[in-house]
Design a protein around this motif. Structure first.
Motif, PDB file in Angstrom:
ATOM      1  N   ILE A  34      -7.393   7.087 -13.462  1.00 49.36           N
ATOM      2  CA  ILE A  34      -6.618   7.631 -13.839  1.00 49.36           C
ATOM      3  C   ILE A  34      -5.185   7.976 -14.195  1.00 49.36           C
ATOM      4  N   LEU A  35      -4.854   7.563 -12.517  1.00 46.06           N
ATOM      5  CA  LEU A  35      -3.404   7.837 -12.658  1.00 46.06           C
ATOM      6  C   LEU A  35      -3.254   6.653 -12.986  1.00 46.06           C
ATOM      7  N   ARG A  36      -3.740   5.492 -12.389  1.00 43.93           N
ATOM      8  CA  ARG A  36      -3.264   4.604 -12.743  1.00 43.93           C
ATOM      9  C   ARG A  36      -2.864   3.862 -14.448  1.00 43.93           C
ATOM     10  N   ARG A  37      -4.348   4.364 -14.946  1.00 46.06           N
ATOM     11  CA  ARG A  37      -4.029   3.272 -16.629  1.00 46.06           C
ATOM     12  C   ARG A  37      -2.863   5.005 -17.106  1.00 46.06           C
ATOM     13  N   ALA A  38      -2.868   5.871 -16.415  1.00 44.63           N
ATOM     14  CA  ALA A  38      -0.936   7.001 -16.625  1.00 44.63           C
ATOM     15  C   ALA A  38       0.203   5.844 -16.636  1.00 44.63           C
ATOM     16  N   LEU A  39       0.504   5.810 -15.294  1.00 46.43           N
ATOM     17  CA  LEU A  39       0.870   4.284 -15.134  1.00 46.43           C
ATOM     18  C   LEU A  39       1.209   3.113 -15.646  1.00 46.43           C
ATOM     19  N   GLU A  40       0.331   2.715 -15.901  1.00 43.45           N
ATOM     20  CA  GLU A  40       0.351   1.441 -16.320  1.00 43.45           C
ATOM     21  C   GLU A  40       0.380   1.857 -18.193  1.00 43.45           C
ATOM     22  N   ARG A  41       0.741   2.868 -18.906  1.00 40.67           N
ATOM     23  CA  ARG A  41       0.196   3.439 -20.527  1.00 40.67           C
ATOM     24  C   ARG A  41       1.272   3.334 -21.027  1.00 40.67           C
ATOM     25  N   VAL A  42       1.359   4.684 -19.821  1.00 41.61           N
ATOM     26  CA  VAL A  42       2.693   5.626 -20.616  1.00 41.61           C
ATOM     27  C   VAL A  42       4.021   5.820 -19.967  1.00 41.61           C
ATOM     28  N   PRO A  43       4.550   5.073 -20.824  1.00 42.81           N
ATOM     29  CA  PRO A  43       7.144   4.755 -19.999  1.00 42.81           C
ATOM     30  C   PRO A  43       6.775   6.034 -19.656  1.00 42.81           C
ATOM     31  N   GLY A  44       6.600   7.134 -20.073  1.00 47.33           N
ATOM     32  CA  GLY A  44       7.639   8.582 -20.006  1.00 47.33           C
ATOM     33  C   GLY A  44       7.029   8.585 -18.571  1.00 47.33           C
ATOM     34  N   VAL A  45       6.075   8.695 -18.045  1.00 46.52           N
ATOM     35  CA  VAL A  45       5.339   8.796 -16.886  1.00 46.52           C
ATOM     36  C   VAL A  45       6.153   8.436 -16.005  1.00 46.52           C
ATOM     37  N   ARG A 105      -4.997  15.179  -3.523  1.00 42.52           N
ATOM     38  CA  ARG A 105      -6.839  14.689  -3.378  1.00 42.52           C
ATOM     39  C   ARG A 105      -6.401  14.082  -5.131  1.00 42.52           C
ATOM     40  N   MET A 106      -5.895  14.704  -5.446  1.00 47.27           N
ATOM     41  CA  MET A 106      -6.029  13.689  -7.240  1.00 47.27           C
ATOM     42  C   MET A 106      -6.294  12.196  -6.984  1.00 47.27           C
ATOM     43  N   VAL A 107      -4.996  11.956  -5.443  1.00 47.32           N
ATOM     44  CA  VAL A 107      -4.881  10.575  -5.404  1.00 47.32           C
ATOM     45  C   VAL A 107      -6.028  10.319  -4.990  1.00 47.32           C
ATOM     46  N   ASP A 153       1.067  -0.750   0.183  1.00 49.14           N
ATOM     47  CA  ASP A 153       0.273  -0.213   0.476  1.00 49.14           C
ATOM     48  C   ASP A 153       1.082   1.284  -0.022  1.00 49.14           C
ATOM     49  N   ALA A 154       1.373   1.211   0.913  1.00 46.74           N
ATOM     50  CA  ALA A 154       2.802   2.895   1.103  1.00 46.74           C
ATOM     51  C   ALA A 154       3.666   2.310  -0.333  1.00 46.74           C
ATOM     52  N   ALA A 155       3.848   1.037  -1.340  1.00 40.94           N
ATOM     53  CA  ALA A 155       4.692   1.743  -2.606  1.00 40.94           C
ATOM     54  C   ALA A 155       3.348   2.252  -3.440  1.00 40.94           C
ATOM     55  N   LEU A 156       2.151   1.669  -3.563  1.00 40.64           N
ATOM     56  CA  LEU A 156       1.509   2.108  -4.695  1.00 40.64           C
ATOM     57  C   LEU A 156       0.623   3.178  -4.215  1.00 40.64           C
ATOM     58  N   SER A 157       0.774   3.894  -3.199  1.00 46.09           N
ATOM     59  CA  SER A 157       0.842   5.363  -2.423  1.00 46.09           C
ATOM     60  C   SER A 157       1.684   6.417  -2.787  1.00 46.09           C
ATOM     61  N   ALA A 158       3.192   5.828  -2.968  1.00 44.53           N
ATOM     62  CA  ALA A 158       4.167   6.721  -3.360  1.00 44.53           C
ATOM     63  C   ALA A 158       4.260   6.955  -4.103  1.00 44.53           C
ATOM     64  N   VAL A 159       4.309   5.727  -5.590  1.00 43.64           N
ATOM     65  CA  VAL A 159       4.624   5.902  -7.040  1.00 43.64           C
ATOM     66  C   VAL A 159       3.242   6.306  -7.780  1.00 43.64           C
ATOM     67  N   LEU A 160       1.461   6.781  -7.239  1.00 42.01           N
ATOM     68  CA  LEU A 160       0.684   7.063  -7.598  1.00 42.01           C
ATOM     69  C   LEU A 160       0.293   9.551  -7.716  1.00 42.01           C
ATOM     70  N   HIS A 161       1.627   9.026  -5.588  1.00 47.08           N
ATOM     71  CA  HIS A 161       1.308  10.518  -5.810  1.00 47.08           C
ATOM     72  C   HIS A 161       2.562  10.944  -6.755  1.00 47.08           C
ATOM     73  N   ALA A 162       3.499  10.643  -7.326  1.00 48.64           N
ATOM     74  CA  ALA A 162       4.199  10.610  -7.854  1.00 48.64           C
ATOM     75  C   ALA A 162       3.912  10.967  -9.491  1.00 48.64           C
ATOM     76  N   VAL A 163       2.612   9.745  -9.718  1.00 48.88           N
ATOM     77  CA  VAL A 163       2.086  10.311 -10.871  1.00 48.88           C
ATOM     78  C   VAL A 163       1.026  11.408 -11.577  1.00 48.88           C
ATOM     79  N   ALA A 164       0.674  11.469  -9.982  1.00 47.08           N
ATOM     80  CA  ALA A 164      -0.444  12.623 -10.147  1.00 47.08           C
ATOM     81  C   ALA A 164       0.920  14.470 -10.073  1.00 47.08           C
ATOM     82  N   GLU A 165       1.902  14.226  -9.558  1.00 46.89           N
ATOM     83  CA  GLU A 165       2.936  15.656  -9.259  1.00 46.89           C
ATOM     84  C   GLU A 165       3.737  15.190 -11.689  1.00 46.89           C
ATOM     85  N   VAL A 166       3.435  14.529 -11.966  1.00 42.99           N
ATOM     86  CA  VAL A 166       3.625  14.289 -13.080  1.00 42.99           C
ATOM     87  C   VAL A 166       2.717  15.534 -14.056  1.00 42.99           C
ATOM     88  N   VAL A 167       2.124  13.666 -13.950  1.00 41.11           N
ATOM     89  CA  VAL A 167       0.117  14.714 -14.795  1.00 41.11           C
ATOM     90  C   VAL A 167      -0.121  15.953 -14.910  1.00 41.11           C
TER      91      VAL A 167
END
Length: 703
Positions: free
Chosen positions: A43-54, A35-37, A6-20
């Motif tokens: 949306i953040l999970r889909r971005a993480l899964e589909r966009v290598p640059g993210v 708030r976005m997380v 849970d901690a890893a997923l939360s940190a990764v999604l938080h970073a994805v939100a910052e990138v997005v």
């Protein structure tokens, strides 16, 4: 492990939100990564899964941040260049999260179950306490009712005692009653007839008492003579003249002028008006010349009705009623007679005169209680008399000692001991040279409370013997054996730690049982309850100073302390009214004792077929079960675990005893009364085989 995922997923999604959020075309999204997380995790999970640059940019951001060591493997999977690996990492994190949530849910459910169980347990305890409190309240209410009832009984008994004292004081102000009492005290009596009770029922323990009784009798006779001299001297009359004056006051009717044919003209007639071919409501009409008297005037036990033929007695003059003894089936209608004939003389032994007011007052009390119940159904009163009539009847009572003769117009009566109960008498009736003997209820065996009958010489060779036949079809066997069986059974229960209830008739049976127990089991506690208590005190006072004083109370015998002793009196015997369990304190005792396995209830007398006592005996004969009992208008169902048995101590002569009486009197005619018709017919045949002439139960005239 699930926490690291849970901690890893939360940190990764938080970073994805910052990138997005750094991308210009994402201006419409929430500007706050937290708030976005929370709001746009998909949306953040889909971005993480589909966009290598993210993923590459997230890896750079997280490389600069400190993460738990155990969370790094999950981060590596989530930012991996290969999308399949990322999807696998997301699935792994989801699974770990679900597992954590499941465990949390399980823990929550477990906590809730424990809480429910605890609440259920507390509820059960509360319900148990409430049930106990309700039972305790009900028990306290019941005990309070018992205390209230006992208090009412004590108040009623106190009122009765005060009323009886008042009646006694009034009685001694009446010249007629005072003269009768003085005559009973002062009049010399003929010698007592020979008492052959020992031959009828040998009792070795009576031998010593007989000698003492003889001395007491001599002392009483000497005292009577001294009293007569003292009174005669005081009133300045010759002793014989004094007795004549007293006799004239007692019986103001002048004797008929003697004539040669007087005896025939008197034409003695005797007619049963009740209690002829039934038990109860006893009443005999005796007529001679212009004189008419009754021997007994009792009530019918089952319904309290008067003697069936009483209207015939009241159709003409009525000069007196001779009461053989104080049982209500022989004396219970007397107050009603006095109410209709205020000058009626009531003659009985001194003991019977003392006992009758208690029986009459109890009849008033019972009748009033029945009237209150019937009034709810619109029924009218069934009372034949009230307390005022009782007081009037007591004022008309004359004490007649055994052996003394009293004249009632053309009739003369003489009472003789009949056994049965204290004060019971038979009657010899004379009209000219005609004689009739009425036994009343009679017994020949010696009891603890009274000796057997004694036939006077005046009874022998009478023209008619009117004989009770209650037990004419029974052979009681050895009374000593029956007493020993009662003693053995009581001792067995008490030695086992149980208690014994003996429901008994208030007058006679209760006192006899108490005396038997006091003699044979002096260490066993005995309690007397109900109306039997007052009558027991009267037994003691009525016999004090006589040649047969009775001591019922004392030692282990005492008055019952109800309601306290209903629970606390654990070993011993309770003798209580009523004898048929249809009322009185015996019902309260039975309610407590019948469910006790180590205790017992011994029925000691006759039980009407419809009485609770008879039903209990039938139940016991069938092996026990549930028994319904009425206690203060409340129907109680009891499981009978106590021993139930019959202990017969009849106070009536059996077939053999009645045959001895018939042989001893040797009357010209015998009439059977106070019995059942079928048994009387069979017994009459036995009498005829022995040479007696038996006449029908109906009107008899001297032949």
């Amino acid at each position: 492990m699930s926490g690291d995922a849970d901690a890893a997923l939360s940190a990764v999604l938080h970073a994805v939100a910052e990138v997005v959020l750094t991308r210009p075309h994402q201006a419409g999204l929430a500007r706050d990564p937290e708030r976005m997380v929370t709001e746009q995790a998909k949306i953040l999970r889909r971005a993480l899964e589909r966009v290598p640059g993210v993923r590459a940019r997230v890896a750079e951001l997280l490389a600069e941040r400190s993460l738990p060591d155990r969370a790094e493997p999950y981060v590596t999977l989530l930012v991996h260049p290969d999308a399949e690996v990322v999807r696998a990492g997301l699935a792994l994190c989801d699974a770990a999260g679900n597992h954590q949530r499941d465990r949390a849910a399980a823990r929550t459910a477990e906590r809730l179950e424990r809480k429910v169980a605890d609440l259920r347990s507390r509820l059960e305890r509360a319900e148990g306490r409430l049930d106990h409190a309700q039972r305790e309240t009900a028990e306290k209410d019941r005990r309070l009712a018992e205390v209230g009832e006992a208090l009412a009984e004590y108040e009623e008994r106190l009122a009765d005692l005060e009323d009886r004292q008042g009646i006694e004081r009034l009685r001694w102000k009446d010249p007629h009653a005072l003269a009768a009492a003085l005559l009973g005290i002062l009049e010399p009596l003929p010698p007592k007839p020979r008492d052959d009770a020992a031959s009828r029922d040998p009792r070795p323990h009576r031998t010593g008492v007989t000698a003492a009784s003889a001395k007491t009798t001599e002392h009483i006779a000497a005292s009577r003579d001294r009293y007569l001299e003292d009174v005669a001297r005081t009133v300045k009359l010759d002793r014989n003249r004094l007795l004549e004056v007293l006799r004239a006051m007692v019986d103001p009717t002048p004797p008929r002028e003697p004539a040669p044919a007087t005896a025939r003209e008197l034409d003695l007639r005797i007619t049963p008006l009740g209690g002829g071919t039934e038990i109860g409501g006893s009443c005999l009409l005796v007529e001679a010349g212009d004189s008419r008297l009754l021997v007994d005037a009792g009530l019918v036990p089952r319904d309290g009705a008067p003697p069936s033929g009483i209207d015939r007695a009241l159709a003409g003059p009525l000069h007196g009623v001779v009461v053989t003894h104080a049982h209500n089936d022989h004396c219970g209608y007397v107050p009603a007679l006095v109410a209709r004939r205020p000058d009626l003389r009531v003659l009985a032994t001194p003991e019977t005169v003392q006992l009758m007011p208690v029986m009459w007052a109890d009849t008033v009390k019972v009748t009033r209680g029945r009237d209150r119940l019937w009034s709810e159904w619109g029924a009218t009163s069934a009372a034949h008399f009230g307390y005022a009539e009782v007081r009037a009847a007591v004022g008309r009572c004359e004490e007649v000692p055994f052996g003394a003769r009293r004249r009632i117009g053309d009739l003369t009566i003489e009472l003789f001991p009949a056994g049965h109960i204290l004060g019971a008498a038979g009657v010899v009736i004379r009209a000219g040279d005609r004689r009739a003997v009425v036994t009343g209820d009679i017994s020949g065996f010696v009891q603890e409370s009274v000796d057997g009958y004694r036939l006077p010489e005046s009874a022998t060779g009478a023209d008619l013997l009117v004989m009770e036949s209650t037990c004419c079809g029974e052979n009681h066997g050895d009374r000593t054996g029956r007493v020993h069986e009662l003693i053995r059974s009581v001792a067995e229960i008490c030695e086992g730690g149980g208690r014994v209830l003996i429901p008994a008739f208030a007058l006679g049976r209760a006192q006899e049982v108490a005396l038997v127990l006091r003699r044979h089991l002096p260490d066993v506690p005995v309690r007397i309850d109900g109306m039997a208590t007052d009558l027991a005190h009267l037994f003691e006072s009525a016999t004090a100073g006589s040649d047969r004083p009775l001591e019922i109370f004392g030692g282990a015998v005492a008055v019952a302390d109800r309601p306290r002793e209903l629970e606390t009196f654990r070993t011993g015997v309770i003798v209580s009214t009523s004898g048929m369990l249809n009322g009185g304190p015996a019902v309260q005792w039975a309610r407590h004792i019948l469910p006790e396995p180590g205790s017992a209830l011994f029925v000691s007398g006759y039980q009407d077929e419809e009485s609770p006592g008879a039903e209990l005996l039938r139940l016991a004969g069938q092996g026990g079960g549930e028994f319904a009992l009425m206690d203060r208008d409340e129907k109680i169902s009891l499981r009978v675990l106590a021993k139930v048995a019959t202990m017969r101590l009849s106070a009536h002569a059996d077939r053999g005893g009645l045959l001895e009486i018939a042989d001893g009197v040797a009357a010209a005619d015998v009439m059977l009364v106070h019995g059942l018709a079928g048994r009387q017919r069979r017994f009459a045949e036995v009498l005829r085989h022995r040479g007696h002439r038996v006449v029908r139960t109906g009107e008899w005239r001297a032949g």
